[in-house]
Design a protein around this motif. Structure first.
Motif, PDB file in Angstrom:
ATOM      1  N   GLU A 654       0.741  -1.060  -0.085  1.00 23.67           N
ATOM      2  CA  GLU A 654      -0.009  -0.181   0.032  1.00 23.67           C
ATOM      3  C   GLU A 654       0.891   1.384   0.119  1.00 23.67           C
ATOM      4  OE1 GLU A 654      -4.180  -0.388   2.157  1.00 23.67           O
ATOM      5  OE2 GLU A 654      -2.484  -0.332   3.471  1.00 23.67           O
ATOM      6  N   SER A 655       0.414   2.254  -0.668  1.00 30.20           N
ATOM      7  CA  SER A 655       1.229   3.524  -0.614  1.00 30.20           C
ATOM      8  C   SER A 655       0.368   4.590  -0.789  1.00 30.20           C
ATOM      9  CB  SER A 655       1.848   3.508  -2.086  1.00 30.20           C
ATOM     10  OG  SER A 655       2.631   4.743  -2.207  1.00 30.20           O
ATOM     11  N   TYR A 656       0.941   5.987   0.140  1.00 36.33           N
ATOM     12  CA  TYR A 656      -0.082   7.037   0.237  1.00 36.33           C
ATOM     13  C   TYR A 656       1.029   8.042  -0.233  1.00 36.33           C
ATOM     14  CZ  TYR A 656      -3.171   4.174   3.260  1.00 36.33           C
ATOM     15  OH  TYR A 656      -3.797   3.343   3.841  1.00 36.33           O
ATOM     16  N   GLU A 657       0.642   8.992  -0.892  1.00 38.38           N
ATOM     17  CA  GLU A 657       1.536  10.053  -1.500  1.00 38.38           C
ATOM     18  C   GLU A 657       0.478  11.436  -1.546  1.00 38.38           C
ATOM     19  OE1 GLU A 657       3.569  11.042  -5.597  1.00 38.38           O
ATOM     20  OE2 GLU A 657       4.092   9.008  -4.773  1.00 38.38           O
ATOM     21  N   ASP A 681       3.291  -5.604   3.483  1.00 37.66           N
ATOM     22  CA  ASP A 681       2.481  -6.524   4.401  1.00 37.66           C
ATOM     23  C   ASP A 681       2.895  -8.029   4.055  1.00 37.66           C
ATOM     24  OD1 ASP A 681       1.941  -4.524   6.140  1.00 37.66           O
ATOM     25  OD2 ASP A 681      -0.268  -4.466   4.839  1.00 37.66           O
ATOM     26  N   ASN A 682       2.954  -8.921   4.960  1.00 38.73           N
ATOM     27  CA  ASN A 682       3.095 -10.279   4.669  1.00 38.73           C
ATOM     28  C   ASN A 682       4.329 -10.630   3.700  1.00 38.73           C
ATOM     29  OD1 ASN A 682       0.773 -10.801   5.936  1.00 38.73           O
ATOM     30  ND2 ASN A 682      -0.569 -10.353   4.121  1.00 38.73           N
ATOM     31  N   ALA A 683       5.462  -9.942   4.182  1.00 44.09           N
ATOM     32  CA  ALA A 683       6.681 -10.166   3.281  1.00 44.09           C
ATOM     33  C   ALA A 683       7.354 -11.539   3.565  1.00 44.09           C
ATOM     34  CB  ALA A 683       7.764  -9.267   3.785  1.00 44.09           C
ATOM     35  N   ASN A 699       6.965  -7.341   7.859  1.00 48.87           N
ATOM     36  CA  ASN A 699       6.316  -6.040   7.354  1.00 48.87           C
ATOM     37  C   ASN A 699       7.375  -4.931   6.941  1.00 48.87           C
ATOM     38  OD1 ASN A 699       4.086  -7.368   9.130  1.00 48.87           O
ATOM     39  ND2 ASN A 699       2.957  -5.895   8.013  1.00 48.87           N
ATOM     40  N   GLN A 700       7.485  -4.398   6.006  1.00 45.28           N
ATOM     41  CA  GLN A 700       8.643  -3.470   5.608  1.00 45.28           C
ATOM     42  C   GLN A 700       7.943  -2.221   5.380  1.00 45.28           C
ATOM     43  OE1 GLN A 700      10.652  -5.688   2.712  1.00 45.28           O
ATOM     44  NE2 GLN A 700      11.690  -7.008   3.978  1.00 45.28           N
ATOM     45  N   LEU A 701       8.690  -1.035   5.612  1.00 46.74           N
ATOM     46  CA  LEU A 701       7.965   0.150   5.380  1.00 46.74           C
ATOM     47  C   LEU A 701       9.024   1.322   5.010  1.00 46.74           C
ATOM     48  CD1 LEU A 701       5.731   2.418   6.004  1.00 46.74           C
ATOM     49  CD2 LEU A 701       6.900   2.803   8.295  1.00 46.74           C
ATOM     50  N   VAL A 702       8.737   2.032   3.939  1.00 48.71           N
ATOM     51  CA  VAL A 702       9.625   3.023   3.594  1.00 48.71           C
ATOM     52  C   VAL A 702       8.791   4.420   3.499  1.00 48.71           C
ATOM     53  CG1 VAL A 702      11.185   3.911   1.418  1.00 48.71           C
ATOM     54  CG2 VAL A 702      11.050   1.467   2.074  1.00 48.71           C
ATOM     55  N   LYS A 703       9.463   5.392   4.307  1.00 48.78           N
ATOM     56  CA  LYS A 703       8.653   6.775   4.086  1.00 48.78           C
ATOM     57  C   LYS A 703       9.563   7.879   3.680  1.00 48.78           C
ATOM     58  CE  LYS A 703       8.813   7.149   8.959  1.00 48.78           C
ATOM     59  NZ  LYS A 703       7.816   7.175  10.333  1.00 48.78           N
ATOM     60  N   GLY A 704       9.029   8.654   3.027  1.00 50.33           N
ATOM     61  CA  GLY A 704      10.119   9.849   2.707  1.00 50.33           C
ATOM     62  C   GLY A 704       9.768  11.090   2.029  1.00 50.33           C
ATOM     63  N   VAL A 705      10.515  11.754   1.546  1.00 49.19           N
ATOM     64  CA  VAL A 705      10.285  13.082   0.659  1.00 49.19           C
ATOM     65  C   VAL A 705      11.067  12.873  -0.457  1.00 49.19           C
ATOM     66  CG1 VAL A 705      12.021  14.230   2.128  1.00 49.19           C
ATOM     67  CG2 VAL A 705       9.976  15.429   0.733  1.00 49.19           C
ATOM     68  N   VAL A 730      12.526  -2.602   8.634  1.00 48.65           N
ATOM     69  CA  VAL A 730      11.884  -3.495   9.072  1.00 48.65           C
ATOM     70  C   VAL A 730      11.164  -3.379  10.353  1.00 48.65           C
ATOM     71  CG1 VAL A 730      12.054  -5.975   9.577  1.00 48.65           C
ATOM     72  CG2 VAL A 730      13.638  -5.146   8.169  1.00 48.65           C
ATOM     73  N   ILE A 731       9.906  -3.255  10.244  1.00 50.78           N
ATOM     74  CA  ILE A 731       8.685  -3.157  11.178  1.00 50.78           C
ATOM     75  C   ILE A 731       8.191  -4.272  11.886  1.00 50.78           C
ATOM     76  CG2 ILE A 731       8.256  -0.767  10.355  1.00 50.78           C
ATOM     77  CD1 ILE A 731       5.507  -1.989   9.276  1.00 50.78           C
TER      78      ILE A 731
END
Length: 877
Positions: A654-657, A681-683, A699-705, A730-731
């Motif tokens: 899922e991605s939000y931008e 999710d579910n990596a 579960n893996q997460l990347v957030k940024g600008v 890695v969350i």
């Protein structure tokens, strides 16, 4: 004077008036043109062609006045008419449908009328009768994504889209896809995996090796892509499952091929380099306007041989050719047939070995650990594509597009991977215990006794052989309808279609390892000997046949709620059916343990994806947007499967931008920036103690600008700038809990790129560029390793802290991140026009000869190229 084409019969008197009027305007035009030439001559300069945007046009055949009005609206160009409107009304314009630079579209409209035009910059054009042809235009700022499934201009597309246009590819003298995407923030390059060579990279923190497309269709082959047939490169960041199907966790890369146009030209570029480069490219386009409603033929070719500065045996030998022919350029129906062939016969290089948490100490940056006479990478790629587009007459707003492709990617590779010690299977913190220390890579039954104090001359390097023969293939069709219509007074821009086909992969792997012992001659870390004769006993370890059949149905609709607000949404459904067969033939090698045979496997995936976005336009030059998208990654995404993965459902993303875009200086400068968050999710996770146990538990997460700018500001000032800040982690992890909170593999926290050119003096243009890539870890599951351990500690059965069955453990006394450091690289360019047909150009790369790791891998490290220079000449006829 050229013969004038009339839309309707006129009386003799009207004809005489028209001819007299046009003759008078022609005289004034000649005087005006002569004045312009005198001014240019007085300044000691030649007129510099403007660079015009590329846009999507839909103009039907009909009265020229109507066609020019549609052209004005669709191009954003101001028209300055030098002949009266009543005269223009007597002409008929040809149809123009498709993606064209502004000048090419206008040239098609005016074809056969005797009229011509001259651009004043990029946003105004004068139309009249002239003796000279219009100014030739190369490249320009793209104004839309080339793929028809994106119906809106770039400014209104609610997603981060970075396009690398032709003028940047030319000024940087890019030779490959990897060179091109270094101009895009948020991308980092990785080394090829053991089973798949070729281009490998991450976008916004997630691998994109299987997310490379060619003209909108997945380019599945494992090969290094050359830039000789690139019109531009498009990078769409963030999940785009609705448009592209499986994959696209971090985004996709689309290579836009050069297509036949209405302009006649011959471009030849030659390059010679200090790294041994000898490269010639040719681009020939021949229009045939009177055949099949407008036909054009285009041929691109490349011949290339060269090395890598600082790597003595790494060599590329390449030939490619890409002919194409288009029919119906002046009609509502376009048909293009193209063929692409690229042949490589290279000496590959897997670089330098790791030791503990970094590059092995004492190793020479120029050291080569392979066998130059035995190592090879041979690919022979062939791609045939058929594209057809039809604009339904009468409707004016409904188009049908189809693209069909047959692709074949043979590959024969043998590469040496240098290794010292085996990789640890899990990160263990200080104070923890491990059941065993790393083993010797040459013989995994022996411990690795080397330490940081061991002299490099006393360290033996294992030469692990990666040997594969394979043929990948693709048979695909994509058919799509785009429509523009109103419902309840609301304008809709709709794109929907169906695509599907068959992908195959048939790798044959050879092994040289028996009972954990490599039969290939090892070498020394301080003084590797590339003259060693390759001697190893190999046997076929596995023969694999994989076939995937898939189909996808999708639609995306954009609702325009007035002039300032747009809502868009889309849904896609994918069916992905993969069959897998693995066979391990018997071998006569004593003690060899081939891969056990696996009964035929099958995995069927039935998965939807979604997209929703909101766009607000404060004015016609800007937009602010919110975007939400999903995608999925099946286990067989890369056409690989196992007993453990065949029963697993896909990973989900899922991605939000939130972002903004702005166009300045009459569309000469495009700016965009975004805040984003992408979560997987579910990596899939493989147990560190049993490779047959694979679960969906990560579960893996990347957030940024991210921010970027592309511009052509006049006076020879061109620029491309980009910056990305990626906070990856890695969350959650079931199998690797100590990796939680650590960054993902090959994800630099910061990336920056810049390339700026400007006209200097004496017809000389100069450019300067730089790239920064932050430090990167090698693995998401084992981000750090132990660097010091205690001696063996004995425990009573059942009490050992390193395993239920262990009785001996080793305490971890110190750890360190297994990562490569960040780096800066600086480049220069200078070019000078000798005539309007000949240009000399020189490029300098890695100006300060920085030593850095360009492509990290958990088992080896590939250095970047050292200081090198290219000099060449560009010819245009």
């Amino acid at each position: 004077m050229q013969k004038l084409k009339r839309g309707s019969s006129c009386g003799k008197r009207a004809k005489l008036v028209a001819m007299a009027t046009m003759t008078a305007y022609a005289a004034m035009s000649r005087s005006d043109a002569k004045a312009q030439q005198m001014v240019a001559a007085a300044a000691g300069k030649e007129p510099i062609p403007a660079q015009l945007p590329v846009r999507r046009f839909r103009i039907a055949e009909g009265p020229l006045t109507t066609a020019l009005d549609q052209y004005r609206q669709q191009s954003g160009v101001t028209l300055k008419l030098e002949i009266p409107p009543e005269i223009l009304a007597t002409f008929t314009a040809r149809a123009v449908v498709g993606l064209y630079p502004n000048d090419s579209a206008l040239r098609q409209l005016l074809a056969g009328t005797g009229l011509n035009f001259t651009f004043d910059g990029t946003d105004a054009v004068r139309i009249g009768v002239r003796n000279q042809e219009s100014v030739n235009v190369n490249g320009g700022l793209p104004d839309a994504v080339s793929m028809t499934k994106f119906t809106e201009p770039l400014l209104d597309t609610p997603q981060t889209v970075v396009e690398v246009p032709q003028f940047i590819l030319h000024d940087e003298q890019n030779r490959s896809l990897l060179d091109a995407v270094r101009n895009v923030p948020g991308i980092s390059i990785a080394a090829g995996e053991s089973g798949a060579q070729g281009d490998n990279l991450t976008i916004r923190g997630f691998t994109a090796r299987n997310d490379i497309f060619l003209d909108g269709i997945r380019d599945f082959g494992s090969y290094y892509r050359d830039s000789f047939n690139f019109e531009q490169v498009e990078v769409l960041e963030g999940p785009a499952g609705v448009q592209f199907g499986r994959g696209s966790t971090g985004g996709v890369i689309n290579q836009v091929s050069k297509m036949p146009t209405v302009d006649k030209f011959i471009d030849v570029q030659t390059q010679f380099g200090t790294d041994g480069t000898r490269r010639v490219t040719a681009d020939v386009n021949e229009p045939l306007p009177n055949f099949a409603h407008g036909t054009a033929v285009r041929v691109n070719a490349v011949g290339y041989a060269g090395g890598v500065a600082g790597r003595p045996f790494d060599e590329t030998r390449r030939f490619g050719i890409a002919p194409s022919i288009s029919f119906g350029l002046n009609s509502p129906t376009h048909l293009t047939v193209s063929y692409f062939h690229l042949n490589d016969d290279d000496t590959p290089d897997y670089g330098l070995p790791w030791f503990e948490n970094g590059l092995a100490h004492g190793v020479n940056r120029h050291a080569y650990f392979g066998f130059p006479d035995a190592n090879h990478l041979r690919t022979n790629d062939n791609i045939v594509t058929l594209k057809a587009n039809h604009a339904f007459e009468g409707s004016g707003d409904v188009d049908l597009h189809t693209i069909a492709r047959w692709a074949n990617y043979p590959r024969d590779v043998q590469i040496t991977e240098p290794q010292i010690c085996s990789n640890v299977s899990v990160s263990t913190p200080v104070g923890g215990y491990v059941a065993a220390l790393p083993t010797n890579a040459l013989n995994t039954h022996l411990p690795c006794l080397y330490t940081q104090s061991t002299p490099a001359a006393d360290i033996t390097v294992n030469r692990n052989q990666i040997q594969i023969k394979s043929v990948e293939g693709d048979l695909w069709d994509q058919t799509e309808v785009t429509a523009h219509f109103k419902t309840f007074g609301i304008r809709n821009d709709f794109a929907g279609g169906v695509e599907g086909g068959r992908e195959v992969s048939n790798p044959i792997k050879t092994s040289y390892t028996e009972f954990g012992i490599n039969s290939v001659t090892p070498t020394n870390l301080a003084n590797p000997n590339p003259s060693d004769v390759f001697a190893g006993v190999g046997y076929i370890a596995s023969i694999t046949h994989v076939t995937s059949e898939s189909v996808g149905l999708y639609f995306v609709d954009t609702l325009k709620l007035g002039r300032r607000v747009e809502l868009s949404g889309g849904v896609r459904w994918d069916y992905f059916d993969t069959s897998y067969n693995l066979y391990a033939p018997t071998t006569s090698i004593p003690g060899a343990a081939p891969t056990p045979n696996i009964a035929p496997l099958e995995q069927k995936v039935d998965q939807p994806t979604y997209r929703a976005a909101f766009v607000f336009k404060p004015n016609q030059h800007s937009s602010v947007y919110f975007d939400y998208g999903t995608s999925f990654n099946p286990s067989a995404e890369t056409l690989s499967l196992s007993v453990a993965t065949s029963i697993l459902p896909p990973e989900e993303n899922e991605s939000y931008e939130i972002g903004a875009k702005y166009s300045l200086f009459h569309q000469r400068l495009q700016l965009e920036g975004a805040l984003f968050r992408t979560e997987q999710d579910n990596a899939r996770e493989t147990s560190p103690t049993n490779s047959n146990v694979i679960v969906l538990a990560g579960n893996q997460l990347v957030k940024g600008v991210q921010a970027s700018a592309v511009g052509q500001l006049g006076g020879g000032t061109d620029l491309v700038l980009g910056y990305a800040y990626l906070d990856s982690s890695v969350i959650f992890s079931q199998e690797f809990p100590t990796s939680i909170g650590f960054p993902l593999a090959n994800v630099p926290k910061q990336t920056f790129n810049a390339f700026i050119t400007h006209n200097l003096f004496w017809k000389i243009s100069g450019g300067v560029g730089s790239n920064y890539v932050g430090s990167r870890t090698a693995s998401s599951t084992t981000p750090y390793v132990g660097t010091n351990h205690s001696g063996p500690i004995t425990f009573a059965p059942g009490t050992a802290p390193c395993g239920a069955t262990a009785t001996t453990c080793y305490e971890v006394l110190s750890t360190a991140m297994k990562q490569v450091p960040g780096y800066w690289v600086f480049n220069l360019m200078v070019k000078r026009s000798i005539t309007h047909r000949i240009e000399l150009q020189a490029n300098i790369y890695n100006l300060f000869n920085r030593f850095y790791i360009d492509q990290p891998h958990p088992s080896h490290l590939i250095p970047g190229a050292g200081l090198s220079a290219l000099i060449g000449a560009n010819f245009r006829f």
